[in-house]
Write a protein that holds these residues in place. Sequence first.
Motif, PDB file in Angstrom:
ATOM      1  N   UNK A  22      40.857 149.308  81.783  1.00  0.00           N
ATOM      2  CA  UNK A  22      41.316 148.483  80.730  1.00  0.00           C
ATOM      3  C   UNK A  22      40.838 147.168  80.431  1.00  0.00           C
ATOM      4  N   UNK A  23      41.072 146.369  81.830  1.00  0.00           N
ATOM      5  CA  UNK A  23      40.479 145.027  81.653  1.00  0.00           C
ATOM      6  C   UNK A  23      39.200 144.694  81.433  1.00  0.00           C
ATOM      7  N   UNK A  24      38.617 145.503  81.868  1.00  0.00           N
ATOM      8  CA  UNK A  24      36.976 145.329  81.703  1.00  0.00           C
ATOM      9  C   UNK A  24      36.317 145.769  80.210  1.00  0.00           C
ATOM     10  N   UNK A  25      37.005 146.814  79.608  1.00  0.00           N
ATOM     11  CA  UNK A  25      36.851 147.332  78.303  1.00  0.00           C
ATOM     12  C   UNK A  25      37.343 146.496  77.311  1.00  0.00           C
ATOM     13  N   UNK A  26      38.440 145.738  77.414  1.00  0.00           N
ATOM     14  CA  UNK A  26      39.415 145.252  76.437  1.00  0.00           C
ATOM     15  C   UNK A  26      39.541 143.660  76.312  1.00  0.00           C
ATOM     16  N   UNK A  27      39.262 143.116  77.388  1.00  0.00           N
ATOM     17  CA  UNK A  27      39.561 141.884  77.681  1.00  0.00           C
ATOM     18  C   UNK A  27      38.401 140.940  77.201  1.00  0.00           C
ATOM     19  N   UNK A  28      38.614 140.271  75.865  1.00  0.00           N
ATOM     20  CA  UNK A  28      37.224 139.673  75.375  1.00  0.00           C
ATOM     21  C   UNK A  28      37.869 138.727  73.938  1.00  0.00           C
ATOM     22  N   UNK A  29      37.041 139.022  73.005  1.00  0.00           N
ATOM     23  CA  UNK A  29      37.308 137.965  71.775  1.00  0.00           C
ATOM     24  C   UNK A  29      38.606 138.425  71.046  1.00  0.00           C
ATOM     25  N   UNK A  30      39.042 139.723  71.189  1.00  0.00           N
ATOM     26  CA  UNK A  30      40.340 140.250  70.402  1.00  0.00           C
ATOM     27  C   UNK A  30      41.461 140.102  71.264  1.00  0.00           C
ATOM     28  N   UNK A  31      41.543 140.688  72.433  1.00  0.00           N
ATOM     29  CA  UNK A  31      42.685 141.143  73.421  1.00  0.00           C
ATOM     30  C   UNK A  31      42.129 140.010  74.552  1.00  0.00           C
ATOM     31  N   UNK A  32      43.407 139.635  74.989  1.00  0.00           N
ATOM     32  CA  UNK A  32      43.334 138.805  76.260  1.00  0.00           C
ATOM     33  C   UNK A  32      44.181 139.234  77.291  1.00  0.00           C
ATOM     34  N   UNK A  33      43.828 139.648  78.531  1.00  0.00           N
ATOM     35  CA  UNK A  33      44.690 140.509  79.410  1.00  0.00           C
ATOM     36  C   UNK A  33      45.659 139.621  80.115  1.00  0.00           C
TER      37      UNK A  33
ATOM     38  N   UNK B  63      39.632 156.971  76.245  1.00  0.00           N
ATOM     39  CA  UNK B  63      40.741 156.365  75.474  1.00  0.00           C
ATOM     40  C   UNK B  63      40.103 154.697  75.159  1.00  0.00           C
ATOM     41  N   UNK B  64      39.645 153.984  76.374  1.00  0.00           N
ATOM     42  CA  UNK B  64      39.048 152.833  76.341  1.00  0.00           C
ATOM     43  C   UNK B  64      37.880 152.819  75.426  1.00  0.00           C
ATOM     44  N   UNK B  65      37.013 153.677  75.504  1.00  0.00           N
ATOM     45  CA  UNK B  65      35.768 153.714  74.781  1.00  0.00           C
ATOM     46  C   UNK B  65      36.280 153.752  73.129  1.00  0.00           C
ATOM     47  N   UNK B  66      37.364 154.529  72.801  1.00  0.00           N
ATOM     48  CA  UNK B  66      37.725 154.724  71.235  1.00  0.00           C
ATOM     49  C   UNK B  66      38.284 153.333  71.039  1.00  0.00           C
ATOM     50  N   UNK B  67      39.422 152.666  71.796  1.00  0.00           N
ATOM     51  CA  UNK B  67      39.736 151.456  71.486  1.00  0.00           C
ATOM     52  C   UNK B  67      38.827 150.423  71.336  1.00  0.00           C
ATOM     53  N   UNK B  68      37.834 150.348  72.113  1.00  0.00           N
ATOM     54  CA  UNK B  68      36.707 149.355  72.261  1.00  0.00           C
ATOM     55  C   UNK B  68      36.081 149.557  70.795  1.00  0.00           C
ATOM     56  N   UNK B  69      35.603 150.677  70.431  1.00  0.00           N
ATOM     57  CA  UNK B  69      35.299 150.873  69.241  1.00  0.00           C
ATOM     58  C   UNK B  69      36.005 150.010  67.835  1.00  0.00           C
ATOM     59  N   UNK B  70      37.410 150.059  68.016  1.00  0.00           N
ATOM     60  CA  UNK B  70      38.216 149.520  67.056  1.00  0.00           C
ATOM     61  C   UNK B  70      38.037 148.008  67.078  1.00  0.00           C
ATOM     62  N   UNK B  71      38.106 147.617  68.407  1.00  0.00           N
ATOM     63  CA  UNK B  71      38.198 146.086  68.798  1.00  0.00           C
ATOM     64  C   UNK B  71      36.918 145.414  68.167  1.00  0.00           C
ATOM     65  N   UNK B  72      35.639 146.370  68.188  1.00  0.00           N
ATOM     66  CA  UNK B  72      34.426 145.625  67.740  1.00  0.00           C
ATOM     67  C   UNK B  72      34.361 145.250  66.403  1.00  0.00           C
TER      68      UNK B  72
END
Length: 393
Positions: A301-312, A379-388
């Motif tokens: 989760x941290x690798x896939x999501x921590x970025x410009x939109x979400x901050x772990x 799920x992380x792949x799908x979530x990452x697509x939305x965040x992009x």
Amino acid sequence: MSSTSTSDVSSFVDLTQHEIEALKTRFNLADAHTHQRQSASQDKIVGRLPELWYESEQNQQSYFEAQFIDAFFRLHRQPTARTMGRTLLSYSASVATMVAAMYLKRREMTVSLIEPCFDNLTDLLRNMQVPLKPLPEQTLAETAGIYDGLVANVETDAIYLVDPNNPTGFTLLAQGLDGFREVIRYCVDHDKLLMIDFCFASFALCDPEIGRVDVYQLLEESGVTYMVIEDTGKTWPIQDAKCAMITASRDIHEDVYNLHTSVLLNVSPFVLNMVTQYIEDSIEDGFESVREIITQNRRAAEWALDGAVLEYQTPVVNTSVAWFRIKPEHLTASALQAELYDSEVYVLPGTFFYWNEPSRGERYVRLALAREPKVFASAMERLREVLKRHEQL
């Protein structure tokens, strides 16, 4: 989400309603219940279920209660509680909390409840007409300031803490007994009832940098009036079979017992027998089967999501949930959750966790980690697509 779906998640009134809807969703990252598969040693317990069933018919209820309590407190390194004989068993933590709320209501007590926290605590207390005031989690952040912080913030008859906290992973256990010692000192000095929800404490055991100390010894020696709630429901993948506990100080135990017996007779001896086997398995493997899944999915989760939109948000204790702050000011938790829902991913908005000030929760979302790793990775792949989509705005 398919065009046949008619659920309007914006109309839901609590997190449990969100979690019920999430059970229908392809990627359910909402509830913190355990949905991963069995480890090799746990699979052997499943193979023994018929044996455990018949064993549960052959012995007395008290045998299985004593066996369970002994194993649970051995696992949690609470030797004082193990020998006190004041632990009452319930079907779930919600039932135990309801008993606690009944006690508060009968005595017309007011409560300072930690914020943020899972909203069913708030709802159970409010439904029992217990007046609530928020106790900001940051009040407990620095050991040296806890006592004065409580003096400044608490005007109620009782304090209600969740440790480790859900969703943030904050814990007083990071200071050993020092943080709890300050809270207890305040409660003794100011004649406050101390209530603690330890339902996520197994994850403190999983964390080699935290662990657990004998909190009950400190509680007993201090003379503080207290109620402690513990649970097995967030730890092992056992199809929501579970047992919760409520342990009260000697001065109020009889009153709590009398309320408890008005609610239920006993927990299933078969469930107690089965859960005890999982406890013993975790004693044997040092919690490895629980820790491995949570660690793997947290890293994903941290690798896939921590970025410009979400901050772990790095927790003090790595519990079975992950808490993310939403960085873009234009994006709210409610909007992001609805967008993810349309993509068959269900997360929880932070609004309900901030039960006193929901607008603060619009900056956060919570993901559950106790999932089969392959499903979680998808799920992380799908979530990452939305965040992009939002990274490009």
